[in-house]
Write an enzyme that holds these catalytic residues in place. Structure first.
Site, PDB file in Angstrom:
ATOM      1  N   HIS A 205      34.555 -10.573   9.573  1.00  0.00           N
ATOM      2  CA  HIS A 205      34.872 -10.176   8.191  1.00  0.00           C
ATOM      3  C   HIS A 205      35.250 -11.419   7.391  1.00  0.00           C
ATOM      4  O   HIS A 205      35.951 -12.271   7.920  1.00  0.00           O
ATOM      5  CB  HIS A 205      36.052  -9.199   8.206  1.00  0.00           C
ATOM      6  CG  HIS A 205      36.513  -8.818   6.832  1.00  0.00           C
ATOM      7  ND1 HIS A 205      35.823  -7.918   6.046  1.00  0.00           N
ATOM      8  CD2 HIS A 205      37.589  -9.233   6.104  1.00  0.00           C
ATOM      9  CE1 HIS A 205      36.461  -7.784   4.894  1.00  0.00           C
ATOM     10  NE2 HIS A 205      37.529  -8.570   4.888  1.00  0.00           N
TER      11      HIS A 205
ATOM     12  N   ALA B 202       3.605 -15.507  10.945  1.00  0.00           N
ATOM     13  CA  ALA B 202       3.800 -16.641  11.848  1.00  0.00           C
ATOM     14  C   ALA B 202       4.535 -16.235  13.121  1.00  0.00           C
ATOM     15  O   ALA B 202       4.169 -16.649  14.226  1.00  0.00           O
ATOM     16  CB  ALA B 202       4.579 -17.729  11.112  1.00  0.00           C
TER      17      ALA B 202
ATOM     18  N   CYS C  84       0.901 -22.234   8.301  1.00  0.00           N
ATOM     19  CA  CYS C  84       2.340 -21.972   8.172  1.00  0.00           C
ATOM     20  C   CYS C  84       3.086 -23.208   7.667  1.00  0.00           C
ATOM     21  O   CYS C  84       3.826 -23.146   6.692  1.00  0.00           O
ATOM     22  CB  CYS C  84       2.851 -21.525   9.543  1.00  0.00           C
ATOM     23  SG  CYS C  84       4.621 -21.513   9.681  1.00  0.00           S
TER      24      CYS C  84
ATOM     25  N   ALA D  87     -13.265 -27.997  16.993  1.00  0.00           N
ATOM     26  CA  ALA D  87     -13.779 -27.525  18.286  1.00  0.00           C
ATOM     27  C   ALA D  87     -14.878 -26.489  18.084  1.00  0.00           C
ATOM     28  O   ALA D  87     -14.736 -25.564  17.285  1.00  0.00           O
ATOM     29  CB  ALA D  87     -12.633 -26.908  19.084  1.00  0.00           C
TER      30      ALA D  87
ATOM     31  N   ARG E 272      -6.121 -12.166   3.713  1.00  0.00           N
ATOM     32  CA  ARG E 272      -6.624 -13.355   4.399  1.00  0.00           C
ATOM     33  C   ARG E 272      -7.732 -12.963   5.372  1.00  0.00           C
ATOM     34  O   ARG E 272      -7.765 -11.850   5.878  1.00  0.00           O
ATOM     35  CB  ARG E 272      -5.466 -14.065   5.121  1.00  0.00           C
ATOM     36  CG  ARG E 272      -4.427 -14.547   4.096  1.00  0.00           C
ATOM     37  CD  ARG E 272      -3.376 -15.423   4.696  1.00  0.00           C
ATOM     38  NE  ARG E 272      -3.851 -16.611   5.349  1.00  0.00           N
ATOM     39  CZ  ARG E 272      -4.120 -17.772   4.734  1.00  0.00           C
ATOM     40  NH1 ARG E 272      -3.968 -17.877   3.429  1.00  0.00           N
ATOM     41  NH2 ARG E 272      -4.538 -18.812   5.429  1.00  0.00           N
TER      42      ARG E 272
HETATM   43  P1  FAD Z   1      -2.827 -20.892  11.273  1.00  0.00           P
HETATM   44  O1  FAD Z   1      -1.462 -21.211  10.887  1.00  0.00           O
HETATM   45  O2  FAD Z   1      -3.803 -20.444  10.215  1.00  0.00           O
HETATM   46  O3  FAD Z   1      -3.412 -22.166  12.008  1.00  0.00           O
HETATM   47  C1  FAD Z   1      -4.721 -22.211  12.494  1.00  0.00           C
HETATM   48  C2  FAD Z   1      -5.100 -23.659  12.695  1.00  0.00           C
HETATM   49  O4  FAD Z   1      -6.340 -23.705  13.397  1.00  0.00           O
HETATM   50  C3  FAD Z   1      -5.329 -24.419  11.393  1.00  0.00           C
HETATM   51  O5  FAD Z   1      -4.529 -25.570  11.358  1.00  0.00           O
HETATM   52  C4  FAD Z   1      -6.822 -24.758  11.424  1.00  0.00           C
HETATM   53  O6  FAD Z   1      -7.090 -26.027  10.831  1.00  0.00           O
HETATM   54  C5  FAD Z   1      -7.098 -24.788  12.915  1.00  0.00           C
HETATM   55  N1  FAD Z   1      -8.506 -24.539  13.256  1.00  0.00           N
HETATM   56  C6  FAD Z   1      -9.284 -23.507  12.860  1.00  0.00           C
HETATM   57  N2  FAD Z   1     -10.502 -23.606  13.417  1.00  0.00           N
HETATM   58  C7  FAD Z   1     -10.502 -24.725  14.179  1.00  0.00           C
HETATM   59  C8  FAD Z   1     -11.485 -25.367  14.990  1.00  0.00           C
HETATM   60  N3  FAD Z   1     -12.694 -24.855  15.138  1.00  0.00           N
HETATM   61  N4  FAD Z   1     -11.145 -26.503  15.626  1.00  0.00           N
HETATM   62  C9  FAD Z   1      -9.885 -27.040  15.489  1.00  0.00           C
HETATM   63  N5  FAD Z   1      -8.923 -26.470  14.724  1.00  0.00           N
HETATM   64  C10 FAD Z   1      -9.233 -25.332  14.080  1.00  0.00           C
HETATM   65  N6  FAD Z   1       4.149 -15.739   7.684  1.00  0.00           N
HETATM   66  C11 FAD Z   1       5.441 -15.468   8.007  1.00  0.00           C
HETATM   67  O7  FAD Z   1       5.698 -15.011   9.128  1.00  0.00           O
HETATM   68  N7  FAD Z   1       6.457 -15.699   7.123  1.00  0.00           N
HETATM   69  C12 FAD Z   1       6.229 -16.192   5.875  1.00  0.00           C
HETATM   70  O8  FAD Z   1       7.152 -16.387   5.091  1.00  0.00           O
HETATM   71  C13 FAD Z   1       4.898 -16.478   5.508  1.00  0.00           C
HETATM   72  N8  FAD Z   1       4.603 -16.979   4.289  1.00  0.00           N
HETATM   73  C14 FAD Z   1       3.332 -17.286   3.963  1.00  0.00           C
HETATM   74  C15 FAD Z   1       3.059 -17.800   2.703  1.00  0.00           C
HETATM   75  C16 FAD Z   1       1.757 -18.113   2.339  1.00  0.00           C
HETATM   76  C17 FAD Z   1       1.493 -18.687   0.973  1.00  0.00           C
HETATM   77  C18 FAD Z   1       0.701 -17.938   3.286  1.00  0.00           C
HETATM   78  C19 FAD Z   1      -0.728 -18.307   2.931  1.00  0.00           C
HETATM   79  C20 FAD Z   1       0.939 -17.426   4.543  1.00  0.00           C
HETATM   80  C21 FAD Z   1       2.264 -17.091   4.891  1.00  0.00           C
HETATM   81  N9  FAD Z   1       2.556 -16.546   6.146  1.00  0.00           N
HETATM   82  C22 FAD Z   1       3.859 -16.238   6.460  1.00  0.00           C
HETATM   83  C23 FAD Z   1       1.501 -16.257   7.129  1.00  0.00           C
HETATM   84  C24 FAD Z   1       1.447 -17.356   8.209  1.00  0.00           C
HETATM   85  O9  FAD Z   1       1.279 -18.611   7.600  1.00  0.00           O
HETATM   86  C25 FAD Z   1       0.305 -17.080   9.177  1.00  0.00           C
HETATM   87  O10 FAD Z   1       0.425 -15.751   9.668  1.00  0.00           O
HETATM   88  C26 FAD Z   1       0.342 -18.049  10.331  1.00  0.00           C
HETATM   89  O11 FAD Z   1       0.186 -19.386   9.889  1.00  0.00           O
HETATM   90  C27 FAD Z   1      -0.760 -17.731  11.335  1.00  0.00           C
HETATM   91  O12 FAD Z   1      -0.669 -18.612  12.399  1.00  0.00           O
HETATM   92  P2  FAD Z   1      -1.926 -18.963  13.310  1.00  0.00           P
HETATM   93  O13 FAD Z   1      -1.410 -19.841  14.397  1.00  0.00           O
HETATM   94  O14 FAD Z   1      -2.634 -17.710  13.676  1.00  0.00           O
HETATM   95  O15 FAD Z   1      -2.940 -19.765  12.383  1.00  0.00           O
END
Ligand code: FAD
Length: 458
Positions: A440, A316, A44, A111, A267
């Protein structure tokens, strides 16, 4: 190898799921460790919502100057990239600050699960440690899906590389007309790229009703974008200077040439690789998702999963919502998931957003509804902002007037929708919205007028 006493909550992944879970866990008085292998703030903050919205906002400013004031200044993509990076750094720094202030221990490293109460964290070859935990929240997020005929690299970009290009491409073909493809396609078009969007389905932005998508399609065309629906990509020939992309449309073979191809077809959850789910007997679904109950608990009682690795749209704010539920469940609170007020937003221009049920959903579910609609072009504020394209649609129960859902296309739709999310969350009726005094002149009055129209049909 170091070891620590078992912490109350260990969170893997610092995206909007993981960092919010860690904050909430710590606020609830539990010792909390957050492990991140890459960048604090996750997809994100670094390659998703935040950088895309920073570049989209820059593209929008260029568009406004060009469209309304005929100022066609040479837009510096490099400057926009510097602005984007400053926004990302500030946001990531803000997340770090919040975690530190809340007393969360942050460990940088990858991890891997050893068993249902221990992880091993690898920082580099020489540095690894084990940590025991009472509860684990998996928030490892997702990565772009690759099409086997078009592997990422060189002229074939995922959203991650597209957001980091040093120069504005002359031409771009976007494969996949979902929200990421449309947002980035329009952003590049406004910086001056010639953009073609190839979408396999009948319309771009599948899942949104046609009347909401129509104004966006009109604007994309005005921005010079070619939209080809029902187009199936079959292969690609990348060259040093460009790429030829082959696709089938109306039973005919076609080729489109561009400087880059951007693949935005979905994704894939990060539940494979070295995470080690198999060591604790947790098997993801064929799509790589982890099944959870109403409190985000997996089939292993002390292990929770949230965000892009669980069912539902990859967003997000969904990840952050689930994060709070998981942390509260660990603390013994009766919090449970209820997605009925989960908004979806496309940051196109005009923006599209939807919350709750649509008219189409209600037809499929045989729910009797009344509709209230109001358009932007008769709203004084919209006229003043030169943002007259748009529509607010409220779907309410025919007998009670209870708000079941709402859809908006138009300027600030992403902000306007929160009133309607709250209405659904609080069990409000269209009368409640209609009788709420809206200032308004504001775009919010369009929401009020749509509610008034629905109320008259009760
Ligand atoms: P992520 O944000 O993917 O974070 C997961 C983290 O876990 C990463 O930093 C990764 O490095 C870490 N990780 C993974 N495995 C391990 C491990 N084994 N050990 C340690 N760390 C690890 N969503 C919206 O709501 N609004 C938007 O406008 C929007 N725009 C987007 C635009 C783009 C171009 C993209 C690609 C996505 C967008 N999204 C948007 C989607 C949003 O980014 C994701 O839904 C959100 O980031 C998911 O959050 P998360 O916490 O599940 O995982």
């Amino acid at each position: 190898m170091n070891s620590l006493e078992a912490v109350d909550t260990l969170v893997i992944g610092s995206g909007p799921g993981g960092y919010v879970a860690a904050l909430r866990s710590s606020q609830l008085g539990m010792t909390t460790v957050l492990v991140e292998r890459h960048q604090i703030g996750g997809v994100c903050t670094h390659v998703g919502c935040i950088p895309s919205k920073a570049l989209i906002a820059e593209a929008e400013r260029i568009h406004l100057r060009r469209h309304w004031y005929a100022v066609d200044e040479a837009s510096s993509f490099q400057e926009a990239q510097l602005f984007k990076q400053a926004v990302v750094d500030k946001q990531s720094g803000g997340v770090r600050f919040l975690l530190k202030s809340a007393g969360v221990t942050l460990i940088e490293g990858e991890a891997s699960l050893i068993d249902a109460n221990t992880v091993e964290i690898h920082h580099n070859e020489q540095n690894e440690r084990r940590i025991g935990f009472k509860h684990l929240i998996l928030a490892t997020g997702s990565r772009p899906i690759e099409i086997s005929a078009l592997p990422f690299g060189g002229r074939i970009l995922s959203s991650t590389e597209a957001l980091s290009l040093a120069d504005i491409p002359k031409s771009l073909v976007v494969v996949g007309g979902g929200y990421i493809g449309v947002e980035l396609g329009q952003m590049f078009a406004r910086f001056g790229t010639t953009v073609t969007i190839l979408e396999g389905g009948e319309q771009i932005l599948p899942g949104f009703e046609a009347e909401l998508v129509a104004p966006v399609v009109r604007q994309l065309k005005k921005d010079g974008i070619t939209i080809l629906t029902e187009a199936k990509v079959t292969g690609a020939d990348p060259y040093t200077s460009h790429i030829d992309l082959q696709y089938m449309r109306q039973d005919q073979h076609h080729v489109v040439q561009a400087e880059y191809a951007l693949i935005t077809v979905g994704r894939k959850p990060n539940t494979d690789g070295t995470l080690g789910l198999e060591k604790i007997g947790l098997s993801p679904t064929p799509q790589g998702l982890i099944e959870i109950d109403k409190q985000c608990r997996t089939s292993i009682p002390n292990i929770y999963a949230i965000g892009d690795i669980v069912q539902g749209p990859a967003l997000a704010h969904k990840a952050s919502y689930e994060a709070k539920i998981a942390a509260e469940a660990i603390a013994g609170k009766p919090s449970v998931i209820d997605y009925k007020a989960l908004p979806l937003v496309v940051f196109s221009h005009p923006e599209i957003t939807s919350v709750g049920l649509s008219e189409t959903d209600c037809k499929h579910k045989s729910i009797p509804v009344i509709l209230g609609k109001s358009i932007f072009s008769i709203n004084g504020r919209a006229l003043a902002l030169k943002e007259t394209e748009g529509l607010v649609k409220i779907v309410a129960h025919a007998a009670s007037g209870l708000v079941l859902g709402a859809q908006i296309v138009g300027a600030e739709a992403s902000t306007l929708i929160s009133e309607l999310s709250l209405a659904i969350e609080m069990g409000a009726t269209v009368e409640d919205i209609a009788m709420t005094i809206h200032p308004h002149p504001t775009l919010g009055e369009i929401v009020m007028e749509a509610a008034e129209q629905a109320q008259r049909r009760l």
